[in-house]
Design a protein around this motif. Structure first.
Motif, short mmCIF file in Angstrom:
data_model
loop_
_atom_site.label_atom_id
_atom_site.label_comp_id
_atom_site.label_asym_id
_atom_site.label_seq_id
_atom_site.Cartn_x
_atom_site.Cartn_y
_atom_site.Cartn_z
N TYR A 168 12.71 -0.57 -3.99
CA TYR A 168 11.34 0.13 -3.80
C TYR A 168 11.31 0.35 -2.23
N PHE A 169 11.97 -0.49 -1.81
CA PHE A 169 12.18 0.09 -0.03
C PHE A 169 12.60 0.66 0.67
N SER A 170 14.04 0.72 -0.87
CA SER A 170 14.87 2.24 -0.01
C SER A 170 13.99 3.41 -0.17
N ILE A 171 13.62 3.62 -1.70
CA ILE A 171 12.89 5.01 -2.00
C ILE A 171 11.53 5.17 -1.32
N LYS A 177 0.48 -1.00 0.14
CA LYS A 177 0.21 -0.47 0.46
C LYS A 177 0.74 1.37 -0.51
N ARG A 178 1.98 1.42 -0.43
CA ARG A 178 2.99 2.19 -0.50
C ARG A 178 2.89 3.05 -1.60
N THR A 179 2.46 2.17 -2.81
CA THR A 179 1.93 3.42 -3.92
C THR A 179 0.77 3.31 -4.19
N LYS A 180 0.61 3.96 -5.43
CA LYS A 180 -0.84 3.09 -6.28
C LYS A 180 -0.79 4.35 -7.50
N GLY A 181 -1.68 3.69 -8.41
CA GLY A 181 -1.95 4.11 -10.09
C GLY A 181 -0.94 3.72 -10.56
N HIS A 182 -0.27 4.76 -11.58
CA HIS A 182 0.72 4.46 -11.90
C HIS A 182 2.32 4.77 -11.44
N GLU A 183 2.64 4.95 -10.57
CA GLU A 183 3.46 4.47 -9.94
C GLU A 183 3.82 3.33 -9.29
N LYS A 184 2.75 2.18 -9.15
CA LYS A 184 3.28 1.02 -9.01
C LYS A 184 3.05 0.63 -10.30
N ASN A 185 2.49 0.73 -11.09
CA ASN A 185 2.46 -0.14 -12.42
C ASN A 185 3.51 0.54 -13.05
N GLY A 186 4.88 1.02 -12.76
CA GLY A 186 6.13 1.35 -13.22
C GLY A 186 6.91 1.19 -12.01
N TRP A 187 6.78 0.61 -10.94
CA TRP A 187 7.89 -0.29 -10.16
C TRP A 187 7.22 -2.02 -10.84
N LEU A 188 6.52 -2.03 -11.05
CA LEU A 188 5.89 -3.83 -11.47
C LEU A 188 6.37 -3.88 -12.89
N LYS A 237 7.57 4.40 3.63
CA LYS A 237 7.07 3.54 4.38
C LYS A 237 5.83 3.89 4.65
N GLY A 238 4.93 4.94 4.77
CA GLY A 238 3.18 5.45 5.11
C GLY A 238 2.75 5.53 4.11
N GLY A 239 3.18 5.36 2.80
CA GLY A 239 3.61 5.51 1.75
C GLY A 239 2.31 7.36 1.50
N VAL A 240 1.26 6.70 0.60
CA VAL A 240 0.72 8.07 -0.36
C VAL A 240 -0.26 8.82 0.95
N GLN A 241 -0.51 8.35 1.86
CA GLN A 241 -1.45 9.19 3.46
C GLN A 241 -0.24 9.43 4.24
#
Length: 73
Positions: free
Chosen positions: A50-53, A25-36, A56-60
């Motif tokens: 991913y874990f270093s950049i 739940k750290r990323t959403k939308g297009h950002e998550k698509n890029g990481w995938l 931890k709390g993500g978008v919220q």
């Protein structure tokens, strides 16, 4: 039979980072698509990045940091 078990373990090892990032739940939308997409190409290296950049709390967490503006009456 041993080759089949070894192949199964290798495929599972390759797909584990993909499952971790897609369930995160750290990323959403297009950002998550890029990481995938990065994970499909570079697997474990992308997971470490991913874990270093990504925070931890993500978008919220970023939304909570913004100062609230005060209303003037």
């Amino acid at each position: 039979m041993n080759e089949l078990i070894l192949l199964f373990i290798a495929v599972c090892g390759y797909l584990i980072p993909l499952a971790i990032i897609s369930g995160s739940k750290r990323t959403k939308g297009h950002e998550k698509n890029g990481w995938l997409i990065g994970t499909l190409l570079f697997s474990w290296l992308t997971l470490l990045l991913y874990f270093s950049i990504v925070p931890k709390g993500g978008v919220q967490l970023e939304k909570e940091k913004k100062p609230r503006s005060r209303r003037r009456h």
